[in-house]
Design an enzyme around this catalytic site. Sequence first.
Site, PDB file in Angstrom:
ATOM      1  CG  ASP A 539      -1.287  38.383  35.334  1.00 46.97           C
ATOM      2  OD1 ASP A 539      -0.881  37.975  34.223  1.00 46.97           O
ATOM      3  OD2 ASP A 539      -2.398  38.072  35.810  1.00 46.97           O
ATOM      4  CD  GLU A 548       7.994  34.518  25.991  1.00 44.58           C
ATOM      5  OE1 GLU A 548       7.666  34.127  24.849  1.00 44.58           O
ATOM      6  OE2 GLU A 548       8.955  35.274  26.197  1.00 44.58           O
TER       7      GLU A 548
END
Length: 569
Positions: A539, A548
């Site tokens: 993350d 993404e």
Amino acid sequence: MPQQARVLWATALLLLLAPAASLAQVASRKLANRGESPEVHSARRLSQAADGGDGGQERVSAAAAQLAAAIAQGEQRVPAAAADLARPVTPSGQIPPDLPSPPSPQPSTQFGAKEYSEVLEACYLFYEAQRSGRLPTDNRVAWRADAHVNDLVPGGWYDAGDYIKHALTVAKTATFLAWGAVDFQGGHERASQLQHARAAVKWAADYLRGCHLERGRCYVGLIGNPDIDHTFWGRPQDQPVGGTLRPVYSWNRTMAASDLLGTVAASLASASVLLRPVNATDADSYRDHAEQLYAWGASLQGMYSKSQPGYPWVYSCSRYHDKLMLAAGWLYRATGNASYLQAAHRHWRDAGGIYGTAGSVNPYVSWDSLYAPAAALLLNVGSSIGASAVPGRAEYASFFSDFSQIWVQATGSWGIVKTPKGLRLANWSKWGNLRYAANVAFTVLLRANQLPAGAPERASLLAFARSQVDYAMGSAGRSYVVGWGVNPPLRPHHAAASCPSPPASCSWAEFGSPAANPQVLRGALVGGPAGPGDDTYYDERDDYVTNEVAIDYNAGLTPALAGLLAMLA
């Protein structure tokens, strides 16, 4: 210090001797990979890692920039780009993963109607957050504002965490959303999301229709140059355009663009079917444009990226018969003209059919590979009008049976394997693996929905699809849906969401910040684990491989949720 860490940091120090790259250069590389077909990308990536081929110096420079930023921020873990260069390549050509920092394990969970409804609602909020142009008065994403209102064709969706608009991904995404709302209308109604599904599809269809210019003689495929776009990090409304219009890439009637035009035709035809009950005028218009674009793509065959001089590489397809096949199937549903069923079979045969050459007919489901969804569509048409009325139905059935078993069993055929916690992925893929699993989940639900309630195949397909959706939602220990569930992503790679509310400024400083995104991009599905295991997700905002988001990433998850709501008690 462990031996692996010593090797990584030694490599990292060597990287500092290479020319430094700006953060913008680091970010500009991501779409080159995301915009390739999965097969092409993985082959190129492994080749580069093994022999330092094309792009090697750029990789070294990008890794050096990431390392410098990490050192400045006191990071203890080597950034992904530097670590990747330090990893050896095995005899099989695979790059071993670095040692992960896994999230705290959580009990496995199977979700139900309440959770599926919540995430379905969130998915449509994500698509509203991706809107470009002048936002409607009923906009529900308070931190978004009008942006790029002077584009040659305003509107549409931003592709991902950036601001290009590509008709190919808009069309593929909108096709799946419309399809889910048509075939799983009951699931949408159960979650009170049918109106939002229609609004999302109309937003995309209006843009795709608007890209058909000059009385049908031109089609705008891409607005924005990714190389220019990726030098900017900030809010879309603050992006300097360098004139009144962003760069535009269009195709005229002398240029082949079967992959682009076929995908758009399928999208407009599916939008016509979905919206006809509430807006017959638009439905007729979408259908007419779909027929014109399909005729163009079918009569002058070839791939759009190869016919446009200077096209900037992004989302270059490897095939086009699948898109024409899907378009023909949807045009049958939109018109009732049986000649489209014959055309769909012709495209299937032109690709080699079930015995097609490697890289042609295949079991993957993405913007570049749509044979399985097309087969599901045509099989379901046969269930409605009679099997004998659909040319090639037996071939489609045989292919679809193989396709579903490849993913359900995940024994390595076509590279499809299963992680310890159940995610199906291709062993050559690192980018957007949750997207592929969700696409397949939606595709098998389409077929399962047409099978008898007590059929073992229906139960098997339903269970498989549910397992992949549940994985994305957190059954393996963490959620991969932003703003929902246990330990969801806090730093998805998304420029607008990383910006604080105005009047505060937003720039590359936000890209490098370790803080959570100030704006919650609710409903966005991140790329997820890179594999081969489950704990290969980070993350981190600069991890555009696993963290993404993209309109294409949510395209399968959204209708799959509606399918589960429609089919489960």
